[in-house]
Structure formats: structure tokens, C-alpha cells
Design an enzyme around this catalytic site. Structure first.
Site, short mmCIF file in Angstrom:
data_model
loop_
_atom_site.label_atom_id
_atom_site.label_comp_id
_atom_site.label_asym_id
_atom_site.label_seq_id
_atom_site.Cartn_x
_atom_site.Cartn_y
_atom_site.Cartn_z
NE ARG A 118 0.05 -2.45 -11.39
CZ ARG A 118 1.14 -1.75 -11.68
NH1 ARG A 118 1.18 -0.99 -12.75
NH2 ARG A 118 2.21 -1.83 -10.93
CG HIS A 176 2.57 -2.55 -17.94
ND1 HIS A 176 1.75 -3.23 -17.06
CD2 HIS A 176 3.17 -1.59 -17.19
CE1 HIS A 176 1.87 -2.70 -15.85
NE2 HIS A 176 2.72 -1.69 -15.91
C1 GLV Z 1 4.86 -0.30 -13.49
O1 GLV Z 1 3.80 -0.59 -13.86
C2 GLV Z 1 5.21 0.04 -12.14
O2 GLV Z 1 4.41 -0.18 -11.23
O3 GLV Z 1 6.33 0.53 -11.95
#
Ligand code: GLV
Length: 306
Positions: free
Chosen positions: A221, A269
Site C-alpha cells: 500500500r 496499482h
Molecule cells: C489490491 O490492492 C488489493 O488489495 O487487492
């Protein structure tokens, strides 16, 4: 009885199409549609806005359509008694592992240097050797463990670290053995969940303790990293490079110095994505377990926050 989907537009449409195919007998609510709010018994969520589950007075289950649940837990309007479960999907682990391997191998085989020599039409046959790497996987939960095992199977030297003791095929550390873990590695792969304990963990102080230089790969994260500290550590050669899939603020701001930093690789991401078919199968199974009063699979601990 209805299920709800609360997520940003792109996954919502995919999940809706898929859910309607697999469970046509369960009507859906998209967003917090107040006409049907009282009928909603299960909410499938990803990055829901704070308070968006409040109108579901008969909610029995919250299901995280991704691996991380920090976005759910930061919503303090969610009643404590509603169980939160999450998807745990081998396909997600497969794509996360492949992403990590891509980042690791590009570094290990000096791919960026070869790319630069290709740009100059330069035949750099003996200039770059395989970099000796000792890989540390910080966070050996479901996804981190799968990646660490694969890296170990390829023959790399790997160590892992987690909060609690884990049985591993490679040396691993836990609890107060963090220093021992961090001091011996020169590739740091971060797969920890985001919790108050991991907030800002990838900071300048930590980078000073690593073997210098260390290559950083963060797929956890954005708020686990301090971006200005990463830049400082790169510029001081404490870090040799950073391969980042997550950012303090997403999308990454156009004026972030990370975009153009010569030692930074950026992806938006996407390290591992949610697969709607499997997630739908799991949410339906989970809800039926709940209805039968059976123990729930992959239930999130609110105390541990993962
Ligand atoms: C992506 O970041 C997830 O948490 O699946």
C-alpha cells in the site's frame, strides 16, 4: 434479499456483469441506492466512500473484493458486529508473484542497463553481470508467502519476515527479529497489509539500516512508504532503485518527482487484480456459510486489521 456492489466505476461494471451471470436469482444494488437499501444483506466492496454502507440497515456481511481491507476498516461508520471477509484467490497470488518476479529479474539481470545500451546501439556483452541478490520478503501472508516460495524455488537466497512465527521453506524472522531480517538483504519486497503499525514503515531510518544499496519493490500500500524518503535514499545510493506499484496518493500526482526519477519504475496499482468470477463464487459461498451458521472462511480480524 439483495447484494450490493460499492466500488469505483471500472470494477463495478465487470463485477455486475459477472454476478448477474452467476447468481441471476439475487438482485443487485449498485451504490447506496436508497430505494432498495433495506433489502441489502451483503455488500461487496472496494474502496467504498466513508458512510456508504450506513443505509443498509439489514446488512449481514461485508466482502472485500481485493486482498487489502484497509479501505474498509478506515470507515468508522461500519458497525462492529458485521463480519468482514475477503477474497483469497490463487489466481491473484499468481499475478502478484509474476509481477514481483518481473521486478526482481529485471533488476537482477540488469535489464535497464541493457535497455540503455540498446538505445545507444552499444553491444554491452560483458559489462553487466548477474547482480548478487539476497531477497527479503517483508510480510509473508498469503500473497507474500506464495511469491517468496517461488523466488526460493528459482534458487534465489530468500528470507522472510512476518508479525507472527511462520513455517517456511526458507529462513524467516518474526516479531522483534526485524533488525536481523533487514540487515542482511539487498532486495526488499514489501507485501505487508496497511495497518497503523505499517504506516510509513518504508522510511529513511529503515533505508539506513539496509545493506547498501538495496533494491526496493513495493506492492503493498502507498501509505506504507514515505515517498520523499525513497527519493532521498535513492539520491544517496542507500537504495539502488525502486519498483513501485502503489503510492501515497493514487493516481500519482502529475508533479510527483517519482515519475521522472531515473531509478524509479512505476506501475498504476496493477500488481494483482481481482478476478470477478472467483470473487463472486467466494462471496456466494461465504454468505451461504453465514446463513447456515458455519464458521466463515477468510474472515478479517478487526484487531489485526488483516
Ligand atoms: C489490491 O490492492 C488489493 O488489495 O487487492
Amino acid at each position: 434479499m439483495r447484494f450490493a456492489i460499492i466500488a469505483p466505476p471500472i470494477p463495478t461494471q465487470k463485477w455486475k456483469d459477472n454476478f448477474e451471470k452467476i447468481a441471476p436469482h439475487i438482485p443487485l444494488v449498485i451504490g447506496k441506492d436508497s430505494n432498495y437499501a433495506e433489502e441489502v444483506v451483503c455488500a461487496m466492496v472496494w474502496n467504498q466512500p466513508r458512510g456508504s454502507l450506513k443505509s443498509f440497515k439489514n446488512l449481514k456481511l461485508i466482502f472485500a473484493m481485493g486482498a487489502g481491507v484497509d479501505h474498509i476498516l478506515k470507515d468508522d461508520t461500519i458497525p462492529e458486529h458485521i463480519p468482514i471477509c475477503r477474497v483469497v484467490d490463487p489466481q491473484m497470488a499468481f499475478s502478484m508473484t509474476n509481477y514481483i518476479l518481473m521486478a526482481l529479474l529485471n533488476h537482477h539481470r540488469s535489464f535497464y542497463e541493457f535497455q540503455s545500451s540498446q538505445n545507444r546501439k552499444h553491444w554491452a556483452q560483458f559489462e553487466f553481470i548477474e547482480r548478487p541478490v539476497k531477497v527479503g520478503v517483508l510480510g509473508i501472508g498469503y500473497l507474500g508467502m506464495r511469491a517468496a516460495n517461488k523466488i526460493h524455488d528459482l534458487g534465489f537466497s530468500v528470507v522472510g519476515y512476518s508479525n507472527s512465527s511462520k513455517k517456511t521453506a526458507f529462513p524467516s524472522f518474526f516479531g522483534n527479529e526485524f533488525k536481523e531480517f533487514i540487515e542482511q538483504i539487498n532486495v526488499l519486497i514489501c507485501t505487508v497489509p496497511y495497518t497503523p503499525k505499517t504506516h510509513g514503515l518504508l522510511n529513511y531510518e529503515l533505508f539506513q539500516k539496509l545493506k547498501h544499496p538495496t533494491y526496493l519493490i513495493n506492492v503493498s500500500r502507498g501509505n506504507v512508504q514515505i515517498e520523499k524518503d525513497i527519493i532521498k535514499a535513492l539520491d544517496m545510493d542507500l537504495l539502488s532503485g525502486a519498483f513501485l506499484d502503489v503510492f501515497e496518493k493514487e493516481p500519482l500526482a502529475k508533479d510527483s518527482p517519482l515519475w521522472n526519477h531515473p531509478k524509479v519504475k512505476i506501475t498504476p496499482h496493477i500488481a494483482s487484480l481481482t478476478y470477478p468470477k472467483e470473487s463472486t463464487r467466494q462471496v456466494l459461498k461465504c454468505f451461504s456459510q453465514l446463513e447456515k451458521g458455519l464458521p466463515l472462511k477468510n474472515q478479517v480480524s478487526r484487531k489485526k486489521m488483516y
